[in-house]
Design a protein around this motif. Sequence first.
Motif, PDB file in Angstrom:
ATOM      1  N   VAL A  12       0.900  -1.049   0.003  1.00 50.08           N
ATOM      2  CA  VAL A  12       0.080   0.119   0.012  1.00 50.08           C
ATOM      3  C   VAL A  12       0.635   1.087  -0.035  1.00 50.08           C
ATOM      4  O   VAL A  12       0.491   2.382   0.275  1.00 50.08           O
ATOM      5  N   CYS A  13       2.100   1.036  -0.192  1.00 50.89           N
ATOM      6  CA  CYS A  13       3.193   2.237  -0.291  1.00 50.89           C
ATOM      7  C   CYS A  13       2.446   3.262  -1.555  1.00 50.89           C
ATOM      8  O   CYS A  13       1.929   2.752  -2.627  1.00 50.89           O
ATOM      9  N   ALA A  14       2.706   4.641  -1.126  1.00 53.13           N
ATOM     10  CA  ALA A  14       2.475   5.576  -2.360  1.00 53.13           C
ATOM     11  C   ALA A  14       3.523   5.207  -3.250  1.00 53.13           C
ATOM     12  O   ALA A  14       4.642   5.694  -2.944  1.00 53.13           O
ATOM     13  N   ASN A  15       3.251   4.939  -4.397  1.00 54.92           N
ATOM     14  CA  ASN A  15       4.255   4.664  -5.504  1.00 54.92           C
ATOM     15  C   ASN A  15       4.297   5.641  -6.686  1.00 54.92           C
ATOM     16  O   ASN A  15       5.260   5.611  -7.504  1.00 54.92           O
ATOM     17  N   ARG A  16       2.984   6.333  -6.832  1.00 53.36           N
ATOM     18  CA  ARG A  16       2.887   7.203  -7.839  1.00 53.36           C
ATOM     19  C   ARG A  16       2.381   8.532  -7.294  1.00 53.36           C
ATOM     20  O   ARG A  16       1.216   8.851  -6.958  1.00 53.36           O
ATOM     21  N   VAL A  17       3.244   9.742  -7.474  1.00 54.01           N
ATOM     22  CA  VAL A  17       2.793  10.927  -6.474  1.00 54.01           C
ATOM     23  C   VAL A  17       2.561  12.121  -7.684  1.00 54.01           C
ATOM     24  O   VAL A  17       3.455  12.274  -8.428  1.00 54.01           O
ATOM     25  N   ILE A  18       1.196  12.269  -7.655  1.00 56.65           N
ATOM     26  CA  ILE A  18       0.585  13.059  -8.896  1.00 56.65           C
ATOM     27  C   ILE A  18       0.060  14.225  -8.237  1.00 56.65           C
ATOM     28  O   ILE A  18      -0.592  14.390  -7.304  1.00 56.65           O
ATOM     29  N   VAL A  19       1.002  15.589  -8.544  1.00 58.16           N
ATOM     30  CA  VAL A  19       0.797  16.692  -7.875  1.00 58.16           C
ATOM     31  C   VAL A  19       0.130  17.690  -8.939  1.00 58.16           C
ATOM     32  O   VAL A  19       0.654  17.659 -10.187  1.00 58.16           O
ATOM     33  N   HIS A  20      -0.595  18.459  -8.365  1.00 60.24           N
ATOM     34  CA  HIS A  20      -0.893  19.794  -9.286  1.00 60.24           C
ATOM     35  C   HIS A  20       0.152  20.514  -9.856  1.00 60.24           C
ATOM     36  O   HIS A  20       0.949  20.870  -8.945  1.00 60.24           O
ATOM     37  N   GLU A  21       0.137  20.834 -11.084  1.00 60.29           N
ATOM     38  CA  GLU A  21       1.299  21.561 -11.683  1.00 60.29           C
ATOM     39  C   GLU A  21       1.573  23.018 -11.135  1.00 60.29           C
ATOM     40  O   GLU A  21       2.772  23.393 -11.131  1.00 60.29           O
ATOM     41  N   SER A  22       0.575  23.455 -10.598  1.00 63.59           N
ATOM     42  CA  SER A  22       0.977  24.973  -9.642  1.00 63.59           C
ATOM     43  C   SER A  22       1.632  24.965  -8.485  1.00 63.59           C
ATOM     44  O   SER A  22       2.356  25.896  -8.211  1.00 63.59           O
ATOM     45  N   ILE A  23       1.574  23.668  -8.076  1.00 65.83           N
ATOM     46  CA  ILE A  23       2.372  23.504  -6.768  1.00 65.83           C
ATOM     47  C   ILE A  23       3.585  22.606  -6.764  1.00 65.83           C
ATOM     48  O   ILE A  23       4.050  22.215  -5.502  1.00 65.83           O
ATOM     49  N   VAL A  24       3.718  22.021  -7.845  1.00 65.24           N
ATOM     50  CA  VAL A  24       4.651  20.750  -7.986  1.00 65.24           C
ATOM     51  C   VAL A  24       6.085  21.301  -7.490  1.00 65.24           C
ATOM     52  O   VAL A  24       6.622  20.598  -6.739  1.00 65.24           O
TER      53      VAL A  24
END
Length: 465
Positions: free
Chosen positions: A267-279
Amino acid sequence: MSTQFKVMNPATGELVKKVNYNTKEEIKQALENGHCAFKKWSKLNAHTRSKLLKGWSQIIQENKEEIAEVMTIENGKPLKESLGEVTYATSYIDWYAEEAIRIYGRTIPASTETKRIVVTKQPIGLVAAITPWNFPAAMMTRKAAPALAAGCAFIVKPAEETPLTTMKLIELAHEVGIPKDAIQCVNGKGPEVGALFTDSEYVRKITFTGSTPVGKSLIRNSADTVKHVTMELGGHAPLIVAEDADLDFAVTQTILSKFRNAGQTCVCANRVIVHESIVGVFSEKLTEAVNRLKVGNGMDEETDIGPIIHEKGFLKIVSQVKDAIEKGAEVLLGNKYNADKEQGYFFVHPTVLKNVDTTMNIMQEETFGPIVPITTFKELDEAVDIANSTPYGLAAYFFTNDYKVGTYLHDHLDFGIIGWNDGAPSGAHVPFGGMKESGLGREGGSEGIEPYLETKYLSIGHYDQ
C-alpha cells in the motif's frame, strides 16, 4: 532439494538460522491433522475460542521485544517498526476474539404459515494460508485470527525469507492452549507447498497475500476442488496532491506512506501526482524532509530505512530508476546505493524523481523500494486517469481540503482502500482489500470473518394440529 534453507539478515548478510524444509509427506500429514482438528475446534463454543484468542494476544504482547528483534533480524525493517507491527498483529487477534462471539444467524419471515426459515453460519473448514515476508507477523494474524474465531483450523506457509516470526507466534498460540493441529506452520518452496494446498481434499479455503501473478495461479489451481479464496495481491498506489492541499501535512503523510519498511509494502504511495501549480514547492518540501531519513541496520534506533530484502528486489528498483532517468526524469535526491552481493546486503537510499511520466516503468510496475516518482496534472480528471491507468486497485491517497474535490476523487478512484488526508488508513477494525487485479475479498473489520463462514439455510415445514 536441500532439506534446509538459510534465513539471512538482509542488513548484514549474516546467517540467522537454518530451518528445515517440511517434506511432501509431512505437509500432507499436517493437512490431514488440520482437517481432523477442525472437527473438534469447530465444535468448541465461541466464548472458549474467544478466550483462547485473547490469551494468545496477551502472551504475544508479553514477548513483544523478543518477537520484534527476531522480525528485524530476518526482515531488516527498523526495530521501532517491528515493535509497531507486533502491536498491529495483536490488534487483529483482539478484534476477532470479540467477533467470535458475534457470529449471528437470523430468521426470515416465511411466505406461508406452514414454514419457518432459519439462516445459520458455520466455519468453512481447514484454511491454508501463504504469507509474505514484508509483514511476517501482521499478515499471518490477519488471516489466522478470523479463521480461528470462526471455528476453522488453520495452516500457514510463511515466506522463506522470514519464517522465524511466524514460527514463534504459532509456538505461543500452542502455549496458551490453542490445539497444535488447529494452528500449524509448514516450511517449503512456494510453488510446491502451494500445489499441495490447492490439490488437497482437506483444504476448503486458500488465503494469500503476495504478488498478482502468484495469486492468479492459486486461483486457477483452486478451481478443480472449488475452494474458497481470499487474495490480497499487488498494488501500485497513487497519491494525489490537489492545488488547495496543506503541503506540509501532505509531505508528512507522503513520507509515512512511502517509506515504511523501506517502501516494501503493497500500500506504499508509488505514484505521486501533484497539481502543476504547486509541484515546485511540494517537491522542494518533500526532498528536504526525505533527506533527513537515516538509512542503516534496523537494530540501530536512529534508522528510518532498512535494507532491501534481497538482490532480486534491489535489481528491480535499480532498473526502474535507471529507466526513468533515461526517459527524462530528474533526480532531486538519492539514486545512491550501498550494496554488496558477496556480503549479501542491499541498501537503497531514499530517492525523489521529478518530471516522471507514464511511459516510464516505475509508473506501470509495482515499486517495492524507497523511491518517490513525481508527475503532474492540470485538471482533476487527468489525475484520476493517471491513478486508474494500471491493473491495480488496492490503495490510493489524496490530499485536499475541498469537500467537492475529495468527494469527486473518492467516487472516481477505483481502489478498495482510500486515504483522504490520511497516509495510514489500515487497521484491524476496517475492511482491507483491493479492486481489479489487486485481489478478492476483504480482511479486517466485520467483513473479515465472513470469508471463513458458510451460510446455511434451513426451511422447516410444519402442519397445524
